[in-house]
Design an enzyme around this catalytic site. Sequence first.
Site, PDB file in Angstrom:
ATOM      1  N   ILE A 166       0.848  -1.206   0.000  1.00 57.83           N
ATOM      2  CA  ILE A 166       0.000   0.000   0.000  1.00 57.83           C
ATOM      3  C   ILE A 166       0.879   1.250   0.000  1.00 57.83           C
ATOM      4  O   ILE A 166       0.664   2.168  -0.798  1.00 57.83           O
ATOM      5  CB  ILE A 166      -0.941  -0.026   1.230  1.00 57.83           C
ATOM      6  CG1 ILE A 166      -1.936  -1.191   1.100  1.00 57.83           C
ATOM      7  CG2 ILE A 166      -1.681   1.306   1.370  1.00 57.83           C
ATOM      8  CD1 ILE A 166      -2.754  -1.472   2.351  1.00 57.83           C
ATOM      9  N   ARG A 246      -4.273   1.502  11.195  1.00 64.72           N
ATOM     10  CA  ARG A 246      -5.229   1.092  12.220  1.00 64.72           C
ATOM     11  C   ARG A 246      -5.310   2.216  13.229  1.00 64.72           C
ATOM     12  O   ARG A 246      -4.302   2.883  13.501  1.00 64.72           O
ATOM     13  CB  ARG A 246      -4.775  -0.201  12.927  1.00 64.72           C
ATOM     14  CG  ARG A 246      -4.974  -1.473  12.111  1.00 64.72           C
ATOM     15  CD  ARG A 246      -6.453  -1.847  11.993  1.00 64.72           C
ATOM     16  NE  ARG A 246      -6.644  -3.102  11.287  1.00 64.72           N
ATOM     17  CZ  ARG A 246      -6.930  -3.212   9.983  1.00 64.72           C
ATOM     18  NH1 ARG A 246      -7.032  -2.139   9.224  1.00 64.72           N
ATOM     19  NH2 ARG A 246      -7.116  -4.398   9.444  1.00 64.72           N
ATOM     20  N   ASP A 270      -9.040   7.463   8.316  1.00 69.71           N
ATOM     21  CA  ASP A 270      -9.924   6.389   7.822  1.00 69.71           C
ATOM     22  C   ASP A 270     -10.228   5.393   8.930  1.00 69.71           C
ATOM     23  O   ASP A 270     -11.198   4.656   8.844  1.00 69.71           O
ATOM     24  CB  ASP A 270      -9.232   5.663   6.654  1.00 69.71           C
ATOM     25  CG  ASP A 270     -10.087   4.541   6.051  1.00 69.71           C
ATOM     26  OD1 ASP A 270     -11.233   4.822   5.647  1.00 69.71           O
ATOM     27  OD2 ASP A 270      -9.614   3.386   6.003  1.00 69.71           O
ATOM     28  N   GLU A 275     -12.942   1.100  16.943  1.00 68.10           N
ATOM     29  CA  GLU A 275     -14.060   1.176  15.989  1.00 68.10           C
ATOM     30  C   GLU A 275     -15.162   0.201  16.375  1.00 68.10           C
ATOM     31  O   GLU A 275     -14.863  -0.894  16.855  1.00 68.10           O
ATOM     32  CB  GLU A 275     -13.572   0.794  14.582  1.00 68.10           C
ATOM     33  CG  GLU A 275     -12.656   1.802  13.972  1.00 68.10           C
ATOM     34  CD  GLU A 275     -12.094   1.332  12.628  1.00 68.10           C
ATOM     35  OE1 GLU A 275     -12.640   0.376  12.025  1.00 68.10           O
ATOM     36  OE2 GLU A 275     -11.104   1.908  12.187  1.00 68.10           O
ATOM     37  N   HIS A 293     -13.572   4.015   7.721  1.00 71.65           N
ATOM     38  CA  HIS A 293     -12.828   2.804   7.337  1.00 71.65           C
ATOM     39  C   HIS A 293     -13.296   2.269   5.975  1.00 71.65           C
ATOM     40  O   HIS A 293     -13.790   1.143   5.867  1.00 71.65           O
ATOM     41  CB  HIS A 293     -12.976   1.722   8.424  1.00 71.65           C
ATOM     42  CG  HIS A 293     -11.856   0.712   8.402  1.00 71.65           C
ATOM     43  ND1 HIS A 293     -11.424   0.050   9.520  1.00 71.65           N
ATOM     44  CD2 HIS A 293     -11.088   0.244   7.389  1.00 71.65           C
ATOM     45  CE1 HIS A 293     -10.437  -0.782   9.211  1.00 71.65           C
ATOM     46  NE2 HIS A 293     -10.222  -0.672   7.909  1.00 71.65           N
ATOM     47  N   ILE A 294     -13.111   3.106   4.953  1.00 69.64           N
ATOM     48  CA  ILE A 294     -13.593   2.735   3.611  1.00 69.64           C
ATOM     49  C   ILE A 294     -12.449   2.459   2.633  1.00 69.64           C
ATOM     50  O   ILE A 294     -12.669   2.375   1.424  1.00 69.64           O
ATOM     51  CB  ILE A 294     -14.502   3.829   2.996  1.00 69.64           C
ATOM     52  CG1 ILE A 294     -13.757   5.176   2.912  1.00 69.64           C
ATOM     53  CG2 ILE A 294     -15.810   3.969   3.769  1.00 69.64           C
ATOM     54  CD1 ILE A 294     -14.392   6.167   1.950  1.00 69.64           C
ATOM     55  N   GLY A 295     -11.230   2.308   3.156  1.00 72.59           N
ATOM     56  CA  GLY A 295     -10.071   2.174   2.266  1.00 72.59           C
ATOM     57  C   GLY A 295     -10.241   1.127   1.182  1.00 72.59           C
ATOM     58  O   GLY A 295      -9.926   1.354   0.012  1.00 72.59           O
TER      59      GLY A 295
HETATM   60  C1  DGY Z   1      -8.001  -4.553   5.809  1.00 71.46           C
HETATM   61  O1  DGY Z   1      -8.123  -5.277   4.817  1.00 71.46           O
HETATM   62  O2  DGY Z   1      -7.294  -4.842   6.759  1.00 71.46           O
HETATM   63  C2  DGY Z   1      -8.776  -3.282   5.806  1.00 71.46           C
HETATM   64  O3  DGY Z   1      -8.564  -2.515   6.923  1.00 71.46           O
HETATM   65  C3  DGY Z   1     -10.245  -3.526   5.539  1.00 71.46           C
HETATM   66  O4  DGY Z   1     -10.336  -3.950   4.241  1.00 71.46           O
END
Ligand code: DGY
Length: 327
Positions: A166, A246, A270, A275, A293-295
């Site tokens: 990422i 996180r 995010d 949560e 948390h929409i990544g």
């Molecule tokens: C993950 O995959 O860990 C994300 O936080 C949610 O898709």
Amino acid sequence: MSEGRGKRLSVFVASTFIDEVRIELAAAFDVTLATRGGDPVGELVERSDRGEAFDVIVFSLDVPMGGDVIRSLPADVRALATYSVGTDHIDFEAAKERGLAVFNTPGVLADSVAENAIFLMLGAARRATESIELLRGGEWAGWNPTQLVGVQLAGRTLGILGLGDIGERIAMRARALGMEILYCNRHPLPADHPVGGGYRSTVGELVSESDVLILACPSTEETRGIVDDALLSQSKAGMILVNIARGDVVDDDALIGALQSGHVWAAGLDVFAGEPRVDPRYFGLPNVFMVPHIGSSTIEARLGMGRILIDGIIGWKAGRDVTNRAG
Ligand code: DGY
């Protein structure tokens, strides 16, 4: 395995997935969908007591697999497949003791999560929360030279904590915006790595040189609470902080204090500690641009996550090495 080699695996689906993913799971395996939202593992255990057998549990972040939960699983269960790249909701020691294979979803969501990181960085830099409130509140009095002055990203330095799949994609996009890239990982990337960027061996060095800090690291013992008062006191005044990792990587008291004082100029968030609870103080801060948390919430990532789990489980059953074996 409950049905022997060559037969379809029996899979208990403990979280709710989009239709396309459910259809693809059902095409690959004998699937049982949890019907009891609040306690899918309890349902699995009850079904097992009634004679049903499951080889694999497919679940996500909403079904934490702590040690007690793992130890309560029926003996037939041989694998855990989490529909997430993050694995901090799984007790790997307990899974190992039980001899469970663990699969996750690396790579396939990296572009979507990186896009979200850029979105949050831009939103924080360009005062998106205040802009939206101004317009939607009917308060906008028209253009003027003093309204909502933000910061331009071109020419600024982005520090990335955690340059994995990422982080690399964030770096590529940020470079296209004209930003200089620094990163902090346990080890530097090879010199000829296409992402390049300047390596900093400590987070302190990274924040002291970064105009924007993006957290893209996993939540581990090493990183939990790493963004605290001590770290923020080393950061450049006016830094923007983006968290797509996180929530627990950040100490909320420290970040909120720094946002209130302006030492951290803005944040794009995010993810949140605890949560779906969000520290209510964030709602009172206009310099926080936040999303729930929409990544990985794109159709491309959602499909990819389902497919990599299916392929991983099938490969594991066939005795092959698979790329998404996490434990
Ligand atoms: C993950 O995959 O860990 C994300 O936080 C949610 O898709």
